[in-house]
Design a protein around this motif. Structure first.
Motif, PDB file in Angstrom:
ATOM      1  N   UNK A 161      -4.932 -29.853  31.409  1.00 12.17           N
ATOM      2  CA  UNK A 161      -5.389 -30.040  33.171  1.00 12.17           C
ATOM      3  C   UNK A 161      -6.733 -30.759  32.804  1.00 12.17           C
ATOM      4  N   UNK A 162      -6.836 -30.323  31.037  1.00  9.70           N
ATOM      5  CA  UNK A 162      -8.505 -31.936  31.168  1.00  9.70           C
ATOM      6  C   UNK A 162      -7.362 -33.123  31.240  1.00  9.70           C
ATOM      7  N   UNK A 163      -6.396 -32.886  30.870  1.00  9.81           N
ATOM      8  CA  UNK A 163      -5.411 -34.203  30.371  1.00  9.81           C
ATOM      9  C   UNK A 163      -4.527 -34.907  31.907  1.00  9.81           C
TER      10      UNK A 163
ATOM     11  N   UNK B 118       4.809 -38.461  32.089  1.00 10.29           N
ATOM     12  CA  UNK B 118       5.650 -38.901  30.688  1.00 10.29           C
ATOM     13  C   UNK B 118       7.342 -40.047  31.389  1.00 10.29           C
ATOM     14  N   UNK B 119       7.561 -39.902  32.714  1.00 15.45           N
ATOM     15  CA  UNK B 119       8.877 -40.034  33.529  1.00 15.45           C
ATOM     16  C   UNK B 119       8.078 -41.517  33.147  1.00 15.45           C
ATOM     17  N   UNK B 120       6.610 -42.178  33.448  1.00 15.33           N
ATOM     18  CA  UNK B 120       6.288 -43.560  33.330  1.00 15.33           C
ATOM     19  C   UNK B 120       5.999 -44.670  32.645  1.00 15.33           C
ATOM     20  N   UNK B 121       4.405 -43.838  31.284  1.00 14.47           N
ATOM     21  CA  UNK B 121       4.437 -44.347  30.551  1.00 14.47           C
ATOM     22  C   UNK B 121       4.932 -43.689  29.097  1.00 14.47           C
TER      23      UNK B 121
ATOM     24  N   UNK C  78       2.528 -42.787  24.743  1.00 15.35           N
ATOM     25  CA  UNK C  78       1.895 -43.175  25.400  1.00 15.35           C
ATOM     26  C   UNK C  78       0.639 -41.889  25.990  1.00 15.35           C
ATOM     27  N   UNK C  79       1.546 -40.538  26.216  1.00 24.18           N
ATOM     28  CA  UNK C  79       0.448 -38.685  26.659  1.00 24.18           C
ATOM     29  C   UNK C  79       0.320 -38.129  25.080  1.00 24.18           C
ATOM     30  N   UNK C  80       1.080 -38.395  24.253  1.00 23.86           N
ATOM     31  CA  UNK C  80       0.569 -38.473  22.849  1.00 23.86           C
ATOM     32  C   UNK C  80      -0.919 -38.599  22.269  1.00 23.86           C
ATOM     33  N   UNK C  81      -1.174 -39.599  23.136  1.00 27.60           N
ATOM     34  CA  UNK C  81      -2.332 -40.984  22.800  1.00 27.60           C
ATOM     35  C   UNK C  81      -3.533 -40.264  23.315  1.00 27.60           C
ATOM     36  N   UNK C  82      -3.052 -39.338  24.333  1.00 32.49           N
ATOM     37  CA  UNK C  82      -4.013 -38.988  24.756  1.00 32.49           C
ATOM     38  C   UNK C  82      -4.043 -37.455  24.527  1.00 32.49           C
ATOM     39  N   UNK C  83      -3.522 -37.417  24.719  1.00 28.48           N
ATOM     40  CA  UNK C  83      -3.502 -35.533  24.588  1.00 28.48           C
ATOM     41  C   UNK C  83      -4.625 -35.326  23.062  1.00 28.48           C
ATOM     42  N   UNK C  84      -4.520 -37.121  21.828  1.00 26.12           N
ATOM     43  CA  UNK C  84      -5.683 -36.101  20.456  1.00 26.12           C
ATOM     44  C   UNK C  84      -6.001 -36.613  21.178  1.00 26.12           C
TER      45      UNK C  84
ATOM     46  N   UNK D 108     -16.512 -28.636  21.308  1.00 21.57           N
ATOM     47  CA  UNK D 108     -16.706 -27.771  22.259  1.00 21.57           C
ATOM     48  C   UNK D 108     -16.583 -26.471  21.541  1.00 21.57           C
ATOM     49  N   UNK D 109     -17.195 -25.762  22.087  1.00 16.35           N
ATOM     50  CA  UNK D 109     -16.629 -23.833  21.492  1.00 16.35           C
ATOM     51  C   UNK D 109     -16.335 -23.069  22.989  1.00 16.35           C
ATOM     52  N   UNK D 110     -15.863 -22.136  22.397  1.00 15.98           N
ATOM     53  CA  UNK D 110     -14.971 -21.351  23.454  1.00 15.98           C
ATOM     54  C   UNK D 110     -13.351 -21.483  23.471  1.00 15.98           C
ATOM     55  N   UNK D 111     -12.608 -21.061  24.269  1.00 12.43           N
ATOM     56  CA  UNK D 111     -11.326 -20.894  24.153  1.00 12.43           C
ATOM     57  C   UNK D 111     -10.073 -22.125  24.986  1.00 12.43           C
ATOM     58  N   UNK D 112      -9.473 -22.474  23.662  1.00  8.96           N
ATOM     59  CA  UNK D 112      -9.081 -23.782  24.610  1.00  8.96           C
ATOM     60  C   UNK D 112      -7.190 -23.465  24.321  1.00  8.96           C
ATOM     61  N   UNK D 113      -6.866 -24.014  25.220  1.00  5.38           N
ATOM     62  CA  UNK D 113      -5.459 -23.892  25.383  1.00  5.38           C
ATOM     63  C   UNK D 113      -4.828 -25.153  25.095  1.00  5.38           C
ATOM     64  N   UNK D 114      -4.181 -25.323  24.127  1.00  4.95           N
ATOM     65  CA  UNK D 114      -3.462 -26.096  23.902  1.00  4.95           C
ATOM     66  C   UNK D 114      -1.886 -26.272  24.876  1.00  4.95           C
ATOM     67  N   UNK D 115      -1.360 -28.212  24.596  1.00  2.00           N
ATOM     68  CA  UNK D 115      -0.238 -28.023  24.975  1.00  2.00           C
ATOM     69  C   UNK D 115       0.883 -27.971  23.463  1.00  2.00           C
ATOM     70  N   UNK D 116       2.293 -27.001  23.772  1.00  4.20           N
ATOM     71  CA  UNK D 116       3.063 -26.936  23.245  1.00  4.20           C
ATOM     72  C   UNK D 116       3.628 -28.072  22.061  1.00  4.20           C
ATOM     73  N   UNK D 117       3.431 -29.396  22.311  1.00 10.94           N
ATOM     74  CA  UNK D 117       3.545 -30.491  21.368  1.00 10.94           C
ATOM     75  C   UNK D 117       2.255 -30.883  20.590  1.00 10.94           C
ATOM     76  N   UNK D 118       0.910 -30.493  20.292  1.00  8.87           N
ATOM     77  CA  UNK D 118      -0.090 -30.313  19.947  1.00  8.87           C
ATOM     78  C   UNK D 118       0.152 -30.801  18.250  1.00  8.87           C
ATOM     79  N   UNK D 119       0.919 -30.143  17.808  1.00 11.79           N
ATOM     80  CA  UNK D 119       1.348 -29.667  16.766  1.00 11.79           C
ATOM     81  C   UNK D 119       2.202 -31.134  16.031  1.00 11.79           C
ATOM     82  N   UNK D 120       2.444 -31.804  17.267  1.00 15.80           N
ATOM     83  CA  UNK D 120       3.278 -33.089  16.707  1.00 15.80           C
ATOM     84  C   UNK D 120       2.814 -34.359  16.313  1.00 15.80           C
ATOM     85  N   UNK D 121       1.888 -33.895  15.814  1.00 17.85           N
ATOM     86  CA  UNK D 121       0.577 -35.333  15.415  1.00 17.85           C
ATOM     87  C   UNK D 121       0.368 -34.623  14.173  1.00 17.85           C
ATOM     88  N   UNK D 122       0.681 -35.807  12.798  1.00 21.27           N
ATOM     89  CA  UNK D 122      -0.804 -35.555  11.810  1.00 21.27           C
ATOM     90  C   UNK D 122      -1.581 -35.343  12.475  1.00 21.27           C
ATOM     91  N   UNK D 123      -2.364 -36.481  13.358  1.00 20.47           N
ATOM     92  CA  UNK D 123      -4.099 -36.727  13.450  1.00 20.47           C
ATOM     93  C   UNK D 123      -4.145 -35.183  13.814  1.00 20.47           C
TER      94      UNK D 123
END
Length: 160
Positions: A29-31, A43-46, A50-56, A65-80
């Motif tokens: 949602x934030x993205x 995804x289709x346009x960029x 490009x999506x993974x850069x913004x995700x990072x 932040x503090x609290x509960x954060x739901x990540x996207x499924x591909x969050x772990x694909x980046x070493x960073x």
């Protein structure tokens, strides 16, 4: 305390986050707010890169932040991203399931359009799943097997 929920698409990260905290943050949602369009359109346009850069960038910001954060499924694909998650003073909960269960859940979900699900065959998705599974386990501080459990049962297990 920060809690990140990680796992493959269809594992229920957003559903569980909603039950854990009223004021949870859904990274997707934030993205979407940041890019001003649905993720599938971006995804289709960029492209995925490009999506993974913004995700990072968003992950880096949210890790403060503090609290509960739901990540996207591909969050772990980046070493960073794995480094950001591992270095955050946070609980990282992996919502683990077998591929067949997740595939069935994704197939039945008509409200959440997942770009990889649209563009990939079942075999290609299974390959992605098998690549990501050890990455989720590598950074998780808690692994919850979700197959055959209700969201309420999963919440009870998380809170133990």
């Amino acid at each position: 305390m920060t809690t990140f929920l990680i796992g493959f698409m269809g594992s229920g990260k957003t559903t569980i986050a909603q039950l854990l905290a009223e004021d949870f943050i859904d990274m997707d949602y934030v993205i979407v707010e940041r890019i001003g369009m649905p993720i599938s359109t971006f995804f289709a346009e960029a492209g995925e890169g490009a999506f993974r850069e913004i995700e990072s960038q968003v992950l880096e910001e949210l890790s403060q932040n503090e609290g509960v954060i739901a990540t996207g499924g591909g969050i772990v694909t980046s070493d960073d991203n794995r480094r950001i998650l591992s270095n955050a003073e946070a609980e990282i909960i992996y919502l683990k399931s077998d591929f067949d269960t997740l595939y069935q859940q994704i197939s039945m979900d008509t409200t959440n359009v997942r770009p990889l699900f649209i563009d990939k065959s079942r075999e290609e998705l299974q390959e992605i799943f098998e690549t990501r599974a050890p990455l989720y386990e590598e950074i998780a501080t808690q692994i919850i097997t979700i197959s055959g459990k209700t969201p309420e049962e999963i919440i009870k297990e998380i809170r133990r």
